[in-house]
Design a protein around this motif. Sequence first.
Motif, PDB file in Angstrom:
ATOM      1  N   SER A   1      43.130  41.197   9.582  1.00  0.00           N
ATOM      2  CA  SER A   1      43.535  40.417  10.755  1.00  0.00           C
ATOM      3  C   SER A   1      43.003  41.033  12.043  1.00  0.00           C
ATOM      4  CB  SER A   1      45.053  40.293  10.814  1.00  0.00           C
ATOM      5  OG  SER A   1      45.654  41.558  10.941  1.00  0.00           O
ATOM      6  N   THR A   2      42.935  42.360  12.115  1.00  0.00           N
ATOM      7  CA  THR A   2      42.383  42.999  13.310  1.00  0.00           C
ATOM      8  C   THR A   2      40.895  42.697  13.444  1.00  0.00           C
ATOM      9  OG1 THR A   2      44.020  44.758  13.112  1.00  0.00           O
ATOM     10  CG2 THR A   2      42.131  45.181  14.527  1.00  0.00           C
ATOM     11  N   TRP A   3      40.167  42.720  12.352  1.00  0.00           N
ATOM     12  CA  TRP A   3      38.748  42.375  12.395  1.00  0.00           C
ATOM     13  C   TRP A   3      38.549  40.914  12.804  1.00  0.00           C
ATOM     14  CZ3 TRP A   3      34.233  44.778  12.504  1.00  0.00           C
ATOM     15  CH2 TRP A   3      34.194  46.115  12.148  1.00  0.00           C
ATOM     16  N   LEU A   4      39.389  40.036  12.309  1.00  0.00           N
ATOM     17  CA  LEU A   4      39.284  38.627  12.666  1.00  0.00           C
ATOM     18  C   LEU A   4      39.510  38.416  14.159  1.00  0.00           C
ATOM     19  CD1 LEU A   4      38.924  35.689  11.755  1.00  0.00           C
ATOM     20  CD2 LEU A   4      41.394  35.620  11.388  1.00  0.00           C
ATOM     21  N   VAL A   5      40.536  39.054  14.699  1.00  0.00           N
ATOM     22  CA  VAL A   5      40.794  38.940  16.140  1.00  0.00           C
ATOM     23  C   VAL A   5      39.642  39.540  16.936  1.00  0.00           C
ATOM     24  CG1 VAL A   5      42.310  39.729  18.000  1.00  0.00           C
ATOM     25  CG2 VAL A   5      43.288  38.823  15.904  1.00  0.00           C
ATOM     26  N   ALA A   6      39.099  40.658  16.485  1.00  0.00           N
ATOM     27  CA  ALA A   6      37.974  41.283  17.185  1.00  0.00           C
ATOM     28  C   ALA A   6      36.747  40.373  17.178  1.00  0.00           C
ATOM     29  CB  ALA A   6      37.645  42.629  16.539  1.00  0.00           C
ATOM     30  N   LEU A   7      36.466  39.746  16.054  1.00  0.00           N
ATOM     31  CA  LEU A   7      35.317  38.837  15.987  1.00  0.00           C
ATOM     32  C   LEU A   7      35.521  37.605  16.859  1.00  0.00           C
ATOM     33  CD1 LEU A   7      34.425  39.042  12.201  1.00  0.00           C
ATOM     34  CD2 LEU A   7      33.135  39.982  14.116  1.00  0.00           C
TER      35      LEU A   7
ATOM     36  N   ALA B   1      37.414  37.491  19.561  1.00  0.00           N
ATOM     37  CA  ALA B   1      37.303  37.960  20.945  1.00  0.00           C
ATOM     38  C   ALA B   1      35.846  38.141  21.341  1.00  0.00           C
ATOM     39  CB  ALA B   1      38.070  39.274  21.112  1.00  0.00           C
ATOM     40  N   LEU B   2      35.043  38.625  20.431  1.00  0.00           N
ATOM     41  CA  LEU B   2      33.615  38.787  20.704  1.00  0.00           C
ATOM     42  C   LEU B   2      32.931  37.435  20.848  1.00  0.00           C
ATOM     43  CD1 LEU B   2      31.263  40.828  20.913  1.00  0.00           C
ATOM     44  CD2 LEU B   2      30.951  40.549  18.450  1.00  0.00           C
ATOM     45  N   ALA B   3      33.287  36.488  19.999  1.00  0.00           N
ATOM     46  CA  ALA B   3      32.676  35.163  20.044  1.00  0.00           C
ATOM     47  C   ALA B   3      33.035  34.410  21.322  1.00  0.00           C
ATOM     48  CB  ALA B   3      33.097  34.352  18.825  1.00  0.00           C
ATOM     49  N   PHE B   4      34.263  34.579  21.790  1.00  0.00           N
ATOM     50  CA  PHE B   4      34.711  33.863  22.981  1.00  0.00           C
ATOM     51  C   PHE B   4      34.654  34.710  24.243  1.00  0.00           C
ATOM     52  CE2 PHE B   4      36.864  31.438  19.570  1.00  0.00           C
ATOM     53  CZ  PHE B   4      36.302  30.200  19.840  1.00  0.00           C
ATOM     54  N   ASP B   5      34.032  35.874  24.146  1.00  0.00           N
ATOM     55  CA  ASP B   5      33.826  36.771  25.293  1.00  0.00           C
ATOM     56  C   ASP B   5      35.146  37.097  25.995  1.00  0.00           C
ATOM     57  OD1 ASP B   5      32.204  38.388  26.827  1.00  0.00           O
ATOM     58  OD2 ASP B   5      31.909  36.838  28.359  1.00  0.00           O
ATOM     59  N   VAL B   6      36.111  37.560  25.209  1.00  0.00           N
ATOM     60  CA  VAL B   6      37.431  37.937  25.718  1.00  0.00           C
ATOM     61  C   VAL B   6      37.460  39.456  25.854  1.00  0.00           C
ATOM     62  CG1 VAL B   6      39.902  37.840  25.220  1.00  0.00           C
ATOM     63  CG2 VAL B   6      38.430  35.959  24.545  1.00  0.00           C
ATOM     64  N   SER B   7      38.287  39.952  26.761  1.00  0.00           N
ATOM     65  CA  SER B   7      38.360  41.400  26.975  1.00  0.00           C
ATOM     66  C   SER B   7      38.905  42.114  25.734  1.00  0.00           C
ATOM     67  CB  SER B   7      39.253  41.712  28.173  1.00  0.00           C
ATOM     68  OG  SER B   7      40.589  41.408  27.882  1.00  0.00           O
ATOM     69  N   THR B   8      38.634  43.396  25.669  1.00  0.00           N
ATOM     70  CA  THR B   8      39.072  44.187  24.513  1.00  0.00           C
ATOM     71  C   THR B   8      40.565  44.474  24.541  1.00  0.00           C
ATOM     72  OG1 THR B   8      38.539  46.242  25.662  1.00  0.00           O
ATOM     73  CG2 THR B   8      36.824  45.288  24.260  1.00  0.00           C
TER      74      THR B   8
END
Length: 58
Positions: free
Chosen positions: A17-23, A25-32
């Motif tokens: 789930s953490t990897w999914l959220v990270a991907l 966030a990366l796809a939608f250009d969201v902050s870390t």
Amino acid sequence: MAKLPDSLSIALWIVGSTWLVALLALAFDVSTEIVEMTLIVGLGAGLSEWLLRRRDKS
């Protein structure tokens, strides 16, 4: 096929789930910060679930 131990199952869900959220966030250009908060909340939820399952077996 043997069932996975509870601790391994919980750990796999947290990592996945953490990897999914990270991907996402990366796809939608969201902050870390969102990924960091998700990791913290996920670890808390995973730890509480692990403790509850461990208590049920005792």
